[in-house]
Write a protein that holds these residues in place. Structure first.
Motif, PDB file in Angstrom:
ATOM      1  N   VAL A 651     -11.768 -26.068   3.802  1.00  0.00           N
ATOM      2  CA  VAL A 651     -10.703 -25.258   3.673  1.00  0.00           C
ATOM      3  C   VAL A 651      -9.581 -25.517   2.675  1.00  0.00           C
ATOM      4  O   VAL A 651      -8.995 -26.846   3.034  1.00  0.00           O
ATOM      5  CB  VAL A 651     -10.007 -24.540   4.927  1.00  0.00           C
ATOM      6  N   CYS A 685      -9.561 -19.401   9.174  1.00  0.00           N
ATOM      7  CA  CYS A 685     -10.228 -19.508   7.625  1.00  0.00           C
ATOM      8  C   CYS A 685     -11.584 -20.005   7.818  1.00  0.00           C
ATOM      9  O   CYS A 685     -11.775 -21.093   8.413  1.00  0.00           O
ATOM     10  CB  CYS A 685      -9.314 -20.107   6.712  1.00  0.00           C
ATOM     11  N   ASP A 686     -12.470 -19.345   6.965  1.00  0.00           N
ATOM     12  CA  ASP A 686     -13.883 -19.945   7.078  1.00  0.00           C
ATOM     13  C   ASP A 686     -14.013 -21.172   5.815  1.00  0.00           C
ATOM     14  O   ASP A 686     -13.091 -21.040   5.146  1.00  0.00           O
ATOM     15  CB  ASP A 686     -14.841 -18.751   6.534  1.00  0.00           C
ATOM     16  N   GLY A 688     -14.758 -22.943   2.687  1.00  0.00           N
ATOM     17  CA  GLY A 688     -14.801 -22.538   1.298  1.00  0.00           C
ATOM     18  C   GLY A 688     -13.745 -21.528   0.966  1.00  0.00           C
ATOM     19  O   GLY A 688     -13.244 -20.949  -0.346  1.00  0.00           O
ATOM     20  N   THR A 689     -12.677 -21.277   2.002  1.00  0.00           N
ATOM     21  CA  THR A 689     -11.487 -20.396   1.745  1.00  0.00           C
ATOM     22  C   THR A 689     -10.328 -21.195   1.083  1.00  0.00           C
ATOM     23  O   THR A 689     -10.104 -22.247   1.262  1.00  0.00           O
ATOM     24  CB  THR A 689     -10.862 -19.842   3.075  1.00  0.00           C
ATOM     25  N   LYS A 709      -8.168 -16.617  -0.101  1.00  0.00           N
ATOM     26  CA  LYS A 709      -9.142 -15.959  -1.116  1.00  0.00           C
ATOM     27  C   LYS A 709     -10.507 -16.743  -0.554  1.00  0.00           C
ATOM     28  O   LYS A 709     -10.524 -18.045  -0.553  1.00  0.00           O
ATOM     29  CB  LYS A 709      -8.681 -16.367  -2.405  1.00  0.00           C
ATOM     30  N   THR A 710     -11.590 -15.963  -0.806  1.00  0.00           N
ATOM     31  CA  THR A 710     -12.742 -16.461  -0.944  1.00  0.00           C
ATOM     32  C   THR A 710     -13.626 -15.824  -1.964  1.00  0.00           C
ATOM     33  O   THR A 710     -12.987 -15.379  -2.874  1.00  0.00           O
ATOM     34  CB  THR A 710     -13.698 -15.848   0.470  1.00  0.00           C
ATOM     35  N   THR A 714      -9.967 -11.201  -1.040  1.00  0.00           N
ATOM     36  CA  THR A 714      -8.698 -11.637  -0.771  1.00  0.00           C
ATOM     37  C   THR A 714      -7.801 -10.851   0.390  1.00  0.00           C
ATOM     38  O   THR A 714      -7.560  -9.736   0.619  1.00  0.00           O
ATOM     39  CB  THR A 714      -7.696 -11.553  -2.132  1.00  0.00           C
TER      40      THR A 714
END
Length: 743
Positions: A651, A685-686, A688-689, A709-710, A714
């Motif tokens: 992240v 947050c996952d 890649g965020t 943001k992914t 957003t």
């Protein structure tokens, strides 16, 4: 709390009433001959009544201040003296038999200011000043109705109103200052402690950020990218560890640092970064500098040299000049590298921003950078101890306030009008104009010249202004004078010398008074009017000079004691709070450093390199620390741990603090709630965020905003101090407003 601090208002009031009592006694002795001379023009009952209602209560007030329980009898006597003055004034016309007074003024018209002073002791300032003006108008009207005064009424009114307002206003401000000091005696140290704690917290935070940026981050980045040779990398890691150990082992202090030690610390700051720099140091011996200044300059110097090493060409030369004087520091770092365009860099470089912010936050600190593409770079760090004007008698008397200028201007205007309207028999006017200018300059000097006592170089010209001005006026006066107002320099000079005494120059005040009396007596003798006439027109000045001397010898020292006790209480409270806050903040900041950072630094210090895995970890830590450094208000173990864990799971966490210490203004529970909210947002947050947590500027109502943001969406959320949380929609990429959903 000491008695001087606890009873500041009562102490000033007691001394104030005591010196007024002495003033009544002095004036009674000086006007007694005039009272006797005027007795034939009034009924036999008026003089005993006037003495009883004017002088007896005033003298009794002064005597009452020597009693153990002085407040109540002093109050009664002061009010009797204030109101008693009005009785003979109102009864003078019924008692007058129509004869012209023997002198150019009635004796009762010379002392309305005494009653005004009594009123100021226990009445509100507005009522006391209004009452004083009423007495002046009534007594001056009696002067002109009786035929004693042959000048114009309006100039006399303006002059006497200005004079009495000046004196009574000073009394009102003196007592108000005493009451203010008394009322704020407990609040002021608390306020100072809160302010000192906030400043200490911010200063300690910046100190830690500077250390982390200059040594820890730079070392980790160099190890991750392998941009330094092993010996240099090892030396940098050893210096970083030494500074962290020193920070942990040495508690914060505010003790001044001897200049010799300052020179050693700054020299070490340079050579730890670049041993090849040409260093020149100039000192002035045995002075000492504030610890906060030394810390800030040392951190900024390290950053300046580091920037030069990092950005200048390897073949460039580097010169460091350090000048240490008592109350000032000047450090100059110059290289002949490629330079840069400041406008293109702006605030993007963390080190440059931190360096400027650290020094410029010091009162008296400044940073200048002279550079350009192909021109090399010169960074100059300066600090000069700000001049703190001490609290002196001008503060107690309100001589720095606009009201003092208004009253002084009114008084001088009245004197100027008297000079102009008393033109009968005067054919040459320029000496009168010169005399007025001399007195105006003296009055302005008394108001604006700092320091206490008044500097001798300023006090001597003020002393000489009176006799010189009197000599100019006497050179053109008619003999005998057509009006008593033509002797206006005597009245004006006495006022100037009285305030010169109050400014701490009692001897010079009396010297000036004696010199102007000598000029007047010499003029009287030289014009055939005699020695006795010269003494008569100057003797009345003894009373105000005596009162001014008493003020200088009693109220003035008492004011200094009160200011000193108050300042010491504030200093003690501020120092204690400052050290406690700095210690707590240092401990908090040190806890934010992950133990792995110490392990990496120790590995670098021992081996001069890192394994591939450790180099990757070092790069992650450098990014992590850089983000934390950009958001000092978010530096807390809760957030630091959450951000580090998020980065380990891919992240991209970005922390930004644009809030100018908004977080520090939260209460304890509010701050804990906010920090937990930020940590929860990061934890959610996952991989890649890219998440940005920003503390907003003061102009924004929301304290902070989170934007995550992914590739597909957003998410925006904001934190309000009052309502804790407001939610914003998550918008899918490419979606229309109709497809907006809430989280």
């Amino acid at each position: 709390m000491t008695p001087a601090e606890d009873n500041s208002a009562d102490r000033l009031l007691q001394l104030y009433c005591r010196f007024i009592g002495v003033g009544y006694l002095a004036y009674f002795g000086l006007v007694l001959h005039q009272i006797v001379a005027e007795a034939p023009i009034t009924s036999v009952w008026w003089v005993p009544l006037a003495i009883t209602t004017v002088f007896v209560p005033g003298i009794a007030m002064g005597a009452a201040t020597f009693r153990r329980s002085w407040q109540k009898p002093t109050r009664y006597a002061a009010q009797a003296a204030a109101l008693g003055f009005l009785v003979p004034v109102l009864l003078w016309l019924p008692a007058w038999n129509g004869q012209v007074p023997p002198m150019t003024y009635l004796w009762i018209s010379a002392i309305p200011g005494l009653a005004g002073w009594c009123a100021a002791a226990f009445w509100s300032p507005r009522v006391a000043l209004a009452y004083t003006c009423l007495l002046v108008v009534l007594t001056q009207s009696l002067n002109h109705l009786s035929g004693a005064a042959t000048s114009y009424l309006v100039p006399d009114l303006i002059t006497n109103l200005g004079y009495c307002i000046l004196l009574v206003g000073a009394g009102c401000i003196t007592l108000r200052t005493g009451r203010t000091l008394h009322e704020t005696r407990s609040r002021a140290p608390k306020d100072a402690a809160i302010a000192a704690a906030q400043i200490a917290q911010i200063t300690e935070r910046r100190l830690f950020i500077d250390l982390v940026h200059t040594w820890v981050m730079a070392t980790l980045l160099a190890a991750a990218r392998q941009t330094l040779a092993e010996p240099d990398l090892r030396r940098h890691a050893q210096a970083a560890l030494a500074r962290l150990d020193s920070l942990a082992a040495q508690p914060p202090t505010d003790e001044p640092v001897p200049i010799t030690e300052v020179a050693e610390r700054l020299s070490l700051a340079v050579h730890d970064v670049d041993a090849s720099s040409v260093l020149r140091i100039e000192t002035d011996g045995h002075a000492a500098l504030p610890c906060a200044v030394v810390d800030a300059i040392a951190a900024a110097l390290t950053e300046a040299v580091s920037n030069s090493v990092r950005h200048a060409e390897t073949c460039g030369t580097r010169t460091v000049f350090i000048e240490l004087r008592e109350g000032s520091v000047c450090v100059r770092v110059a290289d002949n590298g490629p330079g840069f365009e400041p406008a293109q860099v702006g605030d993007k470089r963390l080190g440059l921003t931190a360096m400027k912010g650290r020094v410029e936050e010091l009162p008296g600190g400044s940073v200048s950078i002279r550079t350009g593409v192909g021109q090399g770079t010169t960074v100059t760090l300066k600090w000069r101890a700000p001049r703190r004007e001490p609290e002196d008698i001008r503060a107690l008397l309100g001589m720095r306030q606009p009201a003092a200028w208004i009253a002084t201007s009114g008084f001088l205007l009245g004197m100027a009008l008297q000079a102009v309207t008393g033109r009968s028999g005067i054919t040459t006017w320029w000496p009168v104009g010169v005399a007025l200018l001399l007195f105006i300059a003296a009055a302005v000097a008394l108001l604006i010249v700092p320091d206490d006592p008044m500097p001798i170089l300023a006090a001597v010209p003020v002393t000489l202004s009176g006799p010189v001005a009197m000599a100019f006026v006497c050179s053109v006066l008619p003999v005998p004078v057509h009006s008593g107002t033509q002797l206006w320099p005597l009245f004006l000079a006495t006022t100037v010398y009285a305030f010169l005494c109050v400014r701490g120059r009692v001897v010079l005040g009396w010297v000036g008074s004696i010199l102007i009396a000598a000029v007047a007596i010499e003029w009287a003798i030289g014009t055939g009017q005699g020695f006795a006439y010269g003494v008569m027109i100057t003797a009345i000045d003894i009373a105000p000079m005596t009162i001014a001397t008493i003020v200088a010898r009693t109220i003035r020292p008492a004011a200094y004691d009160i200011f000193a006790v108050r300042a010491e209480a504030i200093r003690r409270a501020a120092r204690s709070a400052q050290l406690a806050a700095a210690t707590a903040e240092r401990s908090t900041q040190l806890r934010t450093l992950d133990p792995q950072i110490f392990r990496l630094l120790e590995t670098i210090a021992a081996d001069g390199r890192l394994s591939e895995h450790d180099a990757t970890t070092a790069g992650l830590f450098e990014v992590h620390l850089r983000s934390v450094a950009r958001a000092p208000g978010l530096v807390h173990p809760i957030i630091v741990d959450a951000a580090w864990a998020a980065r380990r799971r891919d992240v991209d966490v970005r922390l930004v603090d644009d809030g100018a210490d908004r977080i520090d203004e939260l209460t304890g529970p509010q701050r804990e709630d906010f920090l937990r909210w930020v940590a929860t947002e990061i934890d959610g947050c996952d991989p890649g965020t890219a998440v940005t947590i920003r503390v907003n500027p003061r102009r924004r109502p929301a304290l902070a905003t989170v934007v995550a943001k992914t590739l597909d969406s957003t998410r925006r959320r904001s934190y309000e101090t009052a309502t804790n949380l407001t939610r914003a929609p998550v918008t899918a990429v490419g979606a229309t407003p109709a497809t907006t959903a809430w989280t």
